[in-house]
Design an enzyme around this catalytic site. Structure first.
Site, PDB file in Angstrom:
ATOM      1  N   CYS A  39      -1.950  21.134 -66.076  1.00 59.04           N
ATOM      2  CA  CYS A  39      -1.131  22.133 -65.872  1.00 59.04           C
ATOM      3  C   CYS A  39      -1.229  22.349 -63.897  1.00 59.04           C
ATOM      4  CB  CYS A  39      -1.211  23.401 -66.432  1.00 59.04           C
ATOM      5  SG  CYS A  39       0.332  24.460 -66.357  1.00 59.04           S
TER       6      CYS A  39
ATOM      7  N   HIS B  73      -0.760  21.091 -71.567  1.00 58.60           N
ATOM      8  CA  HIS B  73      -2.223  21.280 -71.981  1.00 58.60           C
ATOM      9  C   HIS B  73      -2.452  20.554 -73.417  1.00 58.60           C
ATOM     10  CE1 HIS B  73      -2.428  25.043 -69.733  1.00 58.60           C
ATOM     11  NE2 HIS B  73      -1.134  25.164 -69.601  1.00 58.60           N
TER      12      HIS B  73
ATOM     13  N   GLU C 254      -5.607  20.334 -74.396  1.00 55.89           N
ATOM     14  CA  GLU C 254      -6.334  21.249 -75.078  1.00 55.89           C
ATOM     15  C   GLU C 254      -5.733  22.197 -76.058  1.00 55.89           C
ATOM     16  OE1 GLU C 254      -5.488  24.110 -71.843  1.00 55.89           O
ATOM     17  OE2 GLU C 254      -5.472  22.060 -71.998  1.00 55.89           O
TER      18      GLU C 254
END
Length: 208
Positions: A83, A188, A190
């Site tokens: 990001c 993202h 994750e």
């Protein structure tokens, strides 16, 4: 092998650390210590918020930028920006003024300006990647993997070959960049479930 996730007061550190630990193929440490970063086999720079704020937070850590330059630029350790961590790789950011980036990937971080006025900013939610070229980071993700985005700015890279994947949001937006031992994702991983974990696994096993 140690993966250092840099803690500079910006980023979803808990989720990132949990995702890297879940892959289970490397020791994961969240750190604000430049000496730990300098010794790590893999380096991850997350980031949430404004470009200038993230840059200020990183530079406030005494010795961190020098550790990054030594480990990533001179020693060519694998680096992943996530990001705003990816955006900081650019030459400059144009959010609330002009702010210098790392200049690792030539280009500017500009406001998203969709062709369709019905599309809201920020670009938030799930969207499909369109690959521009092959890269070990993207192996095994399928033809148009679904990833989670939340951002109002994106990197306009100077060189087409530095863009590994884009996403369509009223026009093509840079989603993945890469050069040499450096990669960055606007989305993202994750937060992107199984495909995000696969990308993280690819990064850990990557030997640029």
């Amino acid at each position: 092998m140690t993966v250092a996730i840099i803690d500079y007061g910006s980023g979803n550190l808990r989720s990132a650390a949990k995702a890297f630990a879940h892959v289970g193929t490397a020791a994961v440490t969240v750190t604000s210590d430049p000496d730990v970063v300098a010794r790590a086999a893999r380096i991850v720079l997350p980031g949430v918020g404004a470009f200038a704020d993230c840059r200020h937070g990183l530079l406030a850590l005494d010795g961190m930028m020098e550790a990054l330059e030594e480990a990533v630029v001179r020693q060519a350790r694998p680096f992943l920006g996530i990001c705003v961590g990816m955006q900081l790789m650019a030459t400059r950011g144009l959010e609330h003024g002009v702010h210098a980036g790392f200049d690792w990937i030539g280009g500017a971080v500009e406001a998203i300006s969709p062709d369709d006025p019905a599309l809201k900013i920020p670009h938030m939610g799930w969207n499909d990647l369109a690959f521009c070229r092959d890269h070990p980071l993207l192996e095994g993700l399928g033809s148009s993997p679904h990833m989670y985005f939340v951002h109002s700015y994106h990197m306009a890279a100077n060189r087409e070959e530095d863009v590994l994947a884009t996403v369509d949001y009223g026009g093509a937006i840079t989603a993945v960049v890469g050069r040499d031992n450096m990669v960055g994702t606007q989305f993202h991983p994750e937060k992107s479930q199984a495909l995000g974990l696969r990308l993280i696994e690819n990064f850990i096993s990557w030997k640029p």
